[in-house]
Design a protein around this motif. Structure first.
Motif, short mmCIF file in Angstrom:
data_model
loop_
_atom_site.label_atom_id
_atom_site.label_comp_id
_atom_site.label_asym_id
_atom_site.label_seq_id
_atom_site.Cartn_x
_atom_site.Cartn_y
_atom_site.Cartn_z
N LYS A 105 0.77 -1.21 0.01
CA LYS A 105 -0.14 -0.03 0.05
C LYS A 105 0.87 1.03 0.02
CE LYS A 105 -3.96 -2.02 2.43
NZ LYS A 105 -4.36 -2.25 4.04
N GLN A 106 1.86 1.25 0.88
CA GLN A 106 2.77 2.35 1.03
C GLN A 106 3.47 2.71 -0.25
OE1 GLN A 106 5.07 1.71 4.34
NE2 GLN A 106 3.51 1.81 5.87
N HIS A 107 4.04 1.67 -1.07
CA HIS A 107 4.71 2.00 -2.30
C HIS A 107 3.95 1.53 -3.34
CE1 HIS A 107 8.28 2.78 0.27
NE2 HIS A 107 7.82 2.12 1.03
N SER A 108 2.80 1.86 -3.39
CA SER A 108 1.84 1.41 -4.72
C SER A 108 2.43 1.86 -5.78
CB SER A 108 0.25 1.56 -4.46
OG SER A 108 0.13 3.11 -4.14
N LYS A 109 2.81 2.86 -5.90
CA LYS A 109 3.43 3.56 -7.24
C LYS A 109 4.80 2.90 -7.70
CE LYS A 109 0.33 7.21 -6.92
NZ LYS A 109 -0.33 8.44 -6.30
N CYS A 110 5.24 2.25 -7.02
CA CYS A 110 6.56 1.86 -7.06
C CYS A 110 6.62 0.33 -7.57
CB CYS A 110 7.53 1.91 -5.83
SG CYS A 110 7.78 3.47 -5.26
N LYS A 111 7.87 -0.04 -8.05
CA LYS A 111 8.09 -1.66 -8.16
C LYS A 111 8.69 -2.06 -6.72
CE LYS A 111 11.57 -2.38 -10.93
NZ LYS A 111 12.25 -2.42 -12.06
N ILE A 112 8.18 -3.13 -6.39
CA ILE A 112 8.68 -3.69 -5.08
C ILE A 112 9.56 -4.93 -5.32
CG2 ILE A 112 8.23 -4.66 -2.79
CD1 ILE A 112 5.54 -2.95 -3.16
N GLN A 113 10.86 -5.08 -4.83
CA GLN A 113 11.78 -6.06 -5.21
C GLN A 113 12.14 -6.57 -4.00
OE1 GLN A 113 15.27 -4.70 -7.12
NE2 GLN A 113 14.17 -4.73 -9.21
N LEU A 114 12.37 -8.08 -4.00
CA LEU A 114 12.99 -8.58 -2.90
C LEU A 114 13.93 -9.91 -3.17
CD1 LEU A 114 11.25 -11.65 -2.27
CD2 LEU A 114 9.51 -9.88 -1.69
N GLN A 115 14.79 -10.39 -2.39
CA GLN A 115 15.42 -11.63 -2.65
C GLN A 115 15.00 -12.62 -1.63
OE1 GLN A 115 19.63 -11.77 -3.92
NE2 GLN A 115 19.75 -9.90 -3.09
N VAL A 116 14.85 -13.97 -2.12
CA VAL A 116 14.54 -14.99 -1.22
C VAL A 116 15.38 -16.40 -1.54
CG1 VAL A 116 12.38 -15.95 -2.62
CG2 VAL A 116 12.57 -16.15 -0.24
N PHE A 117 15.88 -16.99 -0.42
CA PHE A 117 16.37 -18.30 -0.80
C PHE A 117 15.45 -19.38 -1.65
CE2 PHE A 117 19.19 -17.04 2.88
CZ PHE A 117 20.46 -17.48 2.37
N LYS A 118 16.04 -19.89 -2.50
CA LYS A 118 15.18 -20.63 -3.35
C LYS A 118 14.40 -21.74 -2.63
CE LYS A 118 17.82 -20.24 -7.58
NZ LYS A 118 18.58 -21.01 -8.70
N ASP A 119 14.66 -22.33 -1.41
CA ASP A 119 13.92 -23.17 -0.79
C ASP A 119 13.39 -22.58 0.52
OD1 ASP A 119 16.33 -23.05 0.80
OD2 ASP A 119 16.49 -25.12 0.94
N ASN A 120 13.02 -21.33 0.61
CA ASN A 120 12.18 -20.77 1.89
C ASN A 120 10.81 -20.72 1.47
OD1 ASN A 120 11.09 -18.87 3.50
ND2 ASN A 120 12.98 -17.66 3.43
#
Length: 146
Positions: A105-120
């Motif tokens: 909601k706070q960043h609705s005008k942005c692209k949001i990225q993250l990284q996650v371990f493949k087996d998480n």
């Protein structure tokens, strides 16, 4: 869902944050790179705190720390989620999902990225919230929304 608040990191939180990150990531580190080297990990952690202490938040419930969160704008159109970690005894209460929904909601005008371990298993939550895998490394998926 348990009620929670977010507050800025203070120096007294150092060991809580370290132990929280260790509890969350030690199994992945050991699986991918071998034994957990406490001295090396504490050095990496000191660098993490140096770089991110101003964007690091402590998640609290009933005035007790139950997790950590940090994220920041990496350019004018992209918000990166660095960590959302809830200590194990408070997981599966919807707190992480609620924090993610607030970020969306706070960043609705942005692209949001993250990284996650493949087996998480958190990947399933990210997919439910419309994050897509857009790239990968040997160890992580890079996911985006928006």
């Amino acid at each position: 869902m348990l009620p929670y608040t977010l507050r800025p990191y203070i120096k007294d939180d150092f060991e809580f944050v370290y132990q929280t990150k260790k509890a969350a990531y030690q199994r992945y580190v050991e699986k991918l790179w071998g034994a957990w080297d406490e001295q090396k990990q504490r050095s990496f952690f000191a660098d993490f705190i140096k770089n991110f202490q101003n964007s690091l938040l402590i998640i609290e419930s009933e005035n007790a720390p139950i997790g950590i969160y940090h994220g920041n704008m990496i350019d004018e159109n992209t918000y990166e989620i660095g960590n959302i970690i809830i200590v194990p005894q408070y997981q599966r209460n919807g707190i992480g999902q609620h924090i993610l929904q607030d970020i969306i909601k706070q960043h609705s005008k942005c692209k949001i990225q993250l990284q996650v371990f493949k087996d998480n298993p958190a990947i399933n939550l990210y997919k439910r919230l419309n994050f897509d895998v857009v790239d990968e490394t040997k160890t992580h998926y890079i996911m985006e929304r928006g």
